[in-house]
Design an enzyme around this catalytic site. Sequence first.
Site, short mmCIF file in Angstrom:
data_model
loop_
_atom_site.label_atom_id
_atom_site.label_comp_id
_atom_site.label_asym_id
_atom_site.label_seq_id
_atom_site.Cartn_x
_atom_site.Cartn_y
_atom_site.Cartn_z
N ILE A 1 -2.49 -5.33 0.73
CA ILE A 1 -1.03 -5.53 0.62
C ILE A 1 -0.77 -6.95 0.14
O ILE A 1 -1.24 -7.90 0.76
CB ILE A 1 -0.34 -5.40 2.01
CG1 ILE A 1 -0.74 -4.11 2.71
CG2 ILE A 1 1.18 -5.49 1.88
CD1 ILE A 1 -0.47 -4.18 4.20
N HIS A 2 -0.06 -7.08 -0.96
CA HIS A 2 0.31 -8.42 -1.39
C HIS A 2 1.57 -8.50 -2.22
O HIS A 2 2.02 -9.59 -2.57
CB HIS A 2 -0.84 -9.06 -2.20
CG HIS A 2 -0.97 -8.48 -3.57
ND1 HIS A 2 -1.62 -7.30 -3.83
CD2 HIS A 2 -0.49 -8.91 -4.77
CE1 HIS A 2 -1.55 -7.05 -5.13
NE2 HIS A 2 -0.87 -8.00 -5.72
#
Length: 352
Positions: free
Chosen positions: A201-202
Amino acid sequence: MKIITVLGARPQFIKAGSVSREIAKHKEIQEIIVHTGQHYDTNMSDIFFDEMCIPKPDYFLGIGGKSHGSMTGQMIEKIEEILLNEKPDWVIVYGDTNSTLAGAIAASKLHIKIAHVEAGLRSFNMKMPEEINRILTDRVSNILFCPTDAAMQNLSNEGFNHFACRTVQSGDVMQDGAIFYKQLAKKPNIEIDDDFVLCTIHRAENTDNELHLQNIMQALDEIAKETQIILPLHPRTRKMIENLHLTIHNVTIIEPVGYLEMVWLIDHCSLVMTDSGGLQKEAFFFKKHCVTLREETEWVELLEHEFNILAGSDTNKILSCVQTMRAKNSNFDVNLYGNGNASEAIIQEMMK
Ligand code: UD1
Ligand code: UDP
């Protein structure tokens, strides 16, 4: 022929690695690498150059960790100086990061030819910084190397057939990399269950939105009660989790890993959950289903074949999408991204 490659963020190292390997086969081509410094931690940058034998950057600009305008502006200024000095025939830029846009703007103002690798992709969401970067970069590029038919169609819909540029369906350089690096994959030095889910997740839309991040982490923690989730955490996401004091009990959170460990994880996991662009395709390369933690994707062919599903950031929707994808038994033997010779096609086209 003299080529300047401009890169600066993790996905670009992986893409440029495949093309650099191809360039190295041609004595008549000189490649000069400019690293903007957008990503700067060792495990977000140096590890890729070391492990994947990408030539060391000839120039390192050290411009990272700033706002979009400041980062992009400073990059343009420094890249312009280098281009004036080096006088290349071509500038190659990859993907859709701020480093991509900076390279394209600097080169276009100096009338230096630009090759954009991974052109034509669209999410049709102008709130994404990447959508702005890719549209602007495409518009000033001279050759647009599209990884998919959908990307070619997007450019055609936008009238690119009438612009002074070439659009080429080259296949996807990430497919080249997946084939090449699979043989070098390394198991990370952590405890890993036989059945595990790989997650990253980014994206800004998840990290910079408290509710989205909270919902996603809640869903992951729930799933991880049953099945191990390995989450190599981008520094941006780690900072937000710490700032919000989110408590996560069950997820196996690790530092970002190098590409050889990443390939091992993708190859051995049972499911991918991600908001990454590249990882959605890599899931497919390694015959894994993917739950995408976004509302839209540029890789629409994966949705059409039901290898991928959009779950967004709603906790219950994520849980139900994971169930749906875990129940699937798909035939992944379909060619969506080429045969692993995109880099060769790109260099052949540039030499014409
Ligand atoms: C960038 C790209 C995104 C790509 C991603 C790949 C843009 C607009 N976004 O997003 O398209 O998917 O890279 O990973 O170009 N940070 C560190 N150490 C690092 C790098 C980043 O601590 O080595 C932290 C810093 O706080 C930094 C923040 O992460 O400010 C965001 O970094 P940035 O490069 O602006 O964007 P990414 O989210 O990494
Ligand atoms: N990646 C990696 N280590 C990690 C996380 C990702 O090597 O800890 C790889 C990932 O497999 C992909 C590439 O980094 O090939 C780029 O992914 P990222 O999610 O950073 O960017 P995006 O593709 O979303 O632009």
